[in-house]
Motif scaffolding. Structure first.
Motif, short mmCIF file in Angstrom:
data_model
loop_
_atom_site.label_atom_id
_atom_site.label_comp_id
_atom_site.label_asym_id
_atom_site.label_seq_id
_atom_site.Cartn_x
_atom_site.Cartn_y
_atom_site.Cartn_z
N ASN A 145 56.21 42.77 39.74
CA ASN A 145 55.90 42.87 38.32
C ASN A 145 56.95 42.11 37.52
N GLU A 146 56.50 41.21 36.65
CA GLU A 146 57.44 40.36 35.88
C GLU A 146 58.32 41.17 34.94
N ASN B 233 51.92 47.37 49.72
CA ASN B 233 51.34 46.37 48.83
C ASN B 233 52.27 46.22 47.63
N PRO B 234 52.19 45.12 46.89
CA PRO B 234 53.16 44.84 45.81
C PRO B 234 53.26 45.93 44.75
N GLU B 235 52.14 46.52 44.38
CA GLU B 235 52.17 47.54 43.33
C GLU B 235 52.90 48.80 43.79
N ILE B 236 52.69 49.16 45.05
CA ILE B 236 53.36 50.33 45.61
C ILE B 236 54.85 50.05 45.76
N LEU B 237 55.20 48.85 46.20
CA LEU B 237 56.61 48.47 46.32
C LEU B 237 57.30 48.55 44.96
N ASP B 238 56.66 48.04 43.93
CA ASP B 238 57.25 48.11 42.58
C ASP B 238 57.49 49.55 42.17
N ILE C 179 53.87 50.43 35.84
CA ILE C 179 54.08 50.38 37.29
C ILE C 179 53.22 51.41 38.03
N ILE C 180 53.27 52.65 37.60
CA ILE C 180 52.52 53.70 38.29
C ILE C 180 51.02 53.48 38.09
N LYS C 181 50.64 53.07 36.90
CA LYS C 181 49.22 52.78 36.63
C LYS C 181 48.72 51.70 37.58
N ASN C 182 49.49 50.63 37.74
CA ASN C 182 49.11 49.54 38.65
C ASN C 182 49.03 50.02 40.09
#
Length: 161
Positions: free
Chosen positions: A35-36, A91-96, A155-158
């Motif tokens: 996430n930017e 996955n990227p969203e979970i990592l963030d 972040i959590i929403k994504n």
């Protein structure tokens, strides 16, 4: 430790080590984040962390403390935890989301350390030390609040979607 001054010195050495370790670890967090806004938050905090280390170094000079080779094992453990997260197949969203949680744990540790050191300096009537510690404490509190807000709104929403 025999007195509050020695306890403060111990806390300052611990904070010095914690900040040094973070300066080495945050670039890894920046690189891992997808996430930017999170990347930018981590990059901003790296600059703040460098400022925090500079303040601690000034305190060390003023109080004639040699931080030497003191190692903050708690920070080392927190960093090790986030590095373990990077090894997971997420996955990227979970990592963030995991990175935000790790960063918030780090912030909470720093908040506890800076708040304690600030209160010791206040009790010892070390005005300039107290002022420096209070400034850093406020920045750490603000950083944690921003991480919490970013997690809640983005972040959590994504990660959920």
């Amino acid at each position: 430790m025999k007195n509050l001054t020695e306890l403060l010195e111990h806390e300052i050495k611990d904070l010095y080590s914690a900040e040094k370790q973070l300066i080495e670890a945050i670039p890894e967090m920046i690189e891992a984040a997808k996430n930017e806004k999170l990347k930018k938050k981590f990059a901003k905090h790296l600059k703040e962390t460098e400022d925090h280390l500079n303040r601690i170094q000034e305190i060390c000079k003023e109080m004639e403390i040699n931080p030497g080779s003191t190692k903050c094992n708690a920070m080392a453990g927190l960093i090790e935890e986030f590095q373990g997260l990077l090894k997971e197949k997420s996955n990227p969203e979970i990592l963030d989301a995991g990175l935000v949680a790790a960063a918030r744990r780090i912030e909470h540790y720093e908040i506890a350390g800076y708040d304690s050191a600030f209160r010791y300096a206040k009790a010892l009537k070390l005005k300039s030390v107290k002022k420096s510690l209070k400034k850093t404490l406020k920045e750490e509190l603000k950083a944690e609040k921003k991480l919490k807000k970013l997690a809640r709104k983005k972040i959590i929403k994504n990660a959920r979607d």
